[in-house]
Design a protein around this motif. Structure first.
Motif, PDB file in Angstrom:
ATOM      1  N   UNK A  43       0.955  -1.371   0.344  1.00 21.52           N
ATOM      2  CA  UNK A  43       0.206  -0.292   0.042  1.00 21.52           C
ATOM      3  C   UNK A  43       0.992   1.223  -0.220  1.00 21.52           C
ATOM      4  N   UNK A  44       1.495   1.246   0.756  1.00 25.07           N
ATOM      5  CA  UNK A  44       2.499   2.535   0.546  1.00 25.07           C
ATOM      6  C   UNK A  44       2.980   2.764  -0.789  1.00 25.07           C
ATOM      7  N   UNK A  67       1.626   2.668  -7.490  1.00 23.17           N
ATOM      8  CA  UNK A  67       0.979   2.148  -7.988  1.00 23.17           C
ATOM      9  C   UNK A  67       2.815   1.935  -8.290  1.00 23.17           C
ATOM     10  N   UNK A  68       3.920   2.449  -7.596  1.00 23.25           N
ATOM     11  CA  UNK A  68       5.475   2.248  -7.532  1.00 23.25           C
ATOM     12  C   UNK A  68       6.511   0.862  -6.830  1.00 23.25           C
ATOM     13  N   UNK A  69       6.941   1.037  -6.561  1.00 19.93           N
ATOM     14  CA  UNK A  69       7.914  -0.433  -6.066  1.00 19.93           C
ATOM     15  C   UNK A  69       7.852   0.315  -4.400  1.00 19.93           C
ATOM     16  N   UNK A  70       7.812  -0.655  -3.352  1.00 23.34           N
ATOM     17  CA  UNK A  70       8.108  -0.533  -2.185  1.00 23.34           C
ATOM     18  C   UNK A  70       9.298  -0.761  -1.138  1.00 23.34           C
ATOM     19  N   UNK A  71       9.035   0.118  -0.124  1.00 27.11           N
ATOM     20  CA  UNK A  71      10.642   0.775   0.551  1.00 27.11           C
ATOM     21  C   UNK A  71      11.077  -0.981   0.780  1.00 27.11           C
ATOM     22  N   UNK A  72      13.043  -0.931   0.838  1.00 28.53           N
ATOM     23  CA  UNK A  72      13.392  -2.051   0.797  1.00 28.53           C
ATOM     24  C   UNK A  72      12.990  -1.879   2.899  1.00 28.53           C
ATOM     25  N   UNK A  73      12.835  -0.914   3.147  1.00 27.76           N
ATOM     26  CA  UNK A  73      12.815  -1.647   4.563  1.00 27.76           C
ATOM     27  C   UNK A  73      11.279  -1.765   5.088  1.00 27.76           C
ATOM     28  N   UNK A  74      10.381  -1.378   4.794  1.00 28.35           N
ATOM     29  CA  UNK A  74       8.894  -1.991   4.195  1.00 28.35           C
ATOM     30  C   UNK A  74       8.739  -3.830   3.843  1.00 28.35           C
TER      31      UNK A  74
END
Length: 386
Positions: free
Chosen positions: A304-305, A308-315
């Motif tokens: 969700x964060x 439409x892009x790519x998630x963060x490495x942390x999440x």
């Protein structure tokens, strides 16, 4: 912040689950018994249902929904078996996303519509005999000669190897050291010089082919370059979404194991009463449910964060690490609760347990995810070489 799915999302989830149970349950047993990939006619059915392009761009035949909707579909289908859901994993979370985000327009238009239609399966090949977690040690090389790329080297642990129609090949595209020289090229299965070793026999992951790949002067057009040398960071950003797909496969196994265990303890009687009436069993079921729900929320947060892009490495690393550990614990607890029925190959609990261990190895090991998490907490990367 709303933790509720919309009515449309719930309906998408329900339909995917019903479809998987009705149309894929039978073939799931055959896949497990024969260690054969999902037959192409069922891949076409996944395409007809729209499940191979859930979060892909409508410009290339996709449905333009979000990564969360793709997670909902993948979990619903993978509850039956990761083997039947693997084409969804590859199209919605794997190498196809790298193509959509980074490839040239001609390559996108040539490849993605075929994937969405169920006419092509694309896999990613990264690891090598001496490069796994230390991926920047890879030695497979793509030499650019005019309008072509000539590839030589060997790849290992490619899920889909020998069965998929095309491969996103991580390779060295320049003489620059480490990550600076690495990019990715699309190589189709029938490319001259590309051969495959014997299929691996793994503890789990039956129905997901794995074999060495050998590149002997494999020549492809330069337009097949997805990410040029120096784009390793981009490739890893796309891989963050793959981690969310990996997490969802883990979640699906654990969620299905919990449901089977819950049904079993309400039906099975010992000492004159159902197992669920024993406090020790209640505690175990509650612990399994807490872990499943916590994992689900971490995955939902990551995608969700990302919108439409790519998630963060942390999440993505937190979601994957937790899901990988959680599914081993929950699938193991299900076997213990169900006793002989859990340990028997006549029932799915033991298969889920074997599969659950694989996801914590694939796509970046659990320990590597913990290093990623620590790195984001302190705001710097750790040099493992010194």
């Amino acid at each position: 912040m709303d933790f509720s799915l919309t009515s449309e999302q719930r309906e998408l989830q329900r339909i995917a689950g019903d479809f998987a149970v009705k149309e894929l349950s039978g073939i799931a047993g055959d896949i497990e018994a024969t260690n054969s990939p999902l037959p192409r006619r069922f891949v076409k059915r996944l395409a007809e249902m729209g499940y191979l392009g859930v979060n892909l761009d409508p410009a290339y035949g996709g449905h333009g929904l979000g990564h969360l909707e793709a997670v909902l579909v993948l979990e619903a289908v993978a509850r039956v078996s990761p083997g039947v859901a693997f084409p969804i994993f590859e199209s919605c979370f794997g190498p196809v996303l790298a193509i959509q985000h980074f490839a040239n327009e001609a390559l996108k238009k040539r490849i993605i519509p075929q994937v969405v239609a169920g006419d092509m399966i694309v896999a990613v090949t990264m690891s090598e005999p001496d490069a796994g977690s230390a991926l920047t040690d890879l030695t497979t090389r793509g030499r650019i000669e005019g309008d072509s790329v000539v590839i030589n080297g060997q790849k290992r642990w490619c899920s889909g190897s020998g069965h998929s129609d095309a491969y996103v090949v991580y390779c060295r595209l320049s003489d620059a050291p480490g990550a600076k020289g690495i990019g990715a090229v699309l190589v189709e299965k029938d490319a001259p010089g590309l051969t495959f070793g014997p299929q691996e026999e793994l503890m789990g992951f039956r129905g997901v082919p794995s074999a060495d790949m050998f590149f002997d002067n494999v020549t492809v057009p330069a337009e097949n370059i997805i990410v040029p040398a120096g784009g390793f960071k981009k490739l890893m950003e796309a891989f963050d979404l793959e981690r969310c797909g990996n997490s969802t496969m883990s979640l699906a196994l654990a969620s299905a194991a919990l449901d089977d265990a819950l049904a079993y303890v309400q039906e099975r009687k010992q000492f004159g009463k159902p197992l669920i009436d024993f406090q020790a069993v209640q505690m175990k079921i509650a612990e399994m449910a807490m872990k499943v729900e916590a994992s689900r929320l971490l995955i939902y947060r990551a995608v969700t964060n990302a919108s439409a892009g790519l998630p963060s490495i942390a999440d993505s690393s937190i979601a994957k690490c937790f899901a990988n550990e959680m599914t081993r614990e929950v699938c193991g607890a299900a076997i213990q609760i169900m006793g002989g029925y859990g340990y028997s190959k006549a029932f799915p609990a033991e298969r889920r347990f074997r599969d659950s261990w694989g996801w914590g190895i694939a796509g970046g090991s659990i320990d590597i995810q913990k290093i990623n998490i620590a790195s984001t907490l302190v705001g710097r990367r750790f040099d493992q070489r010194r």
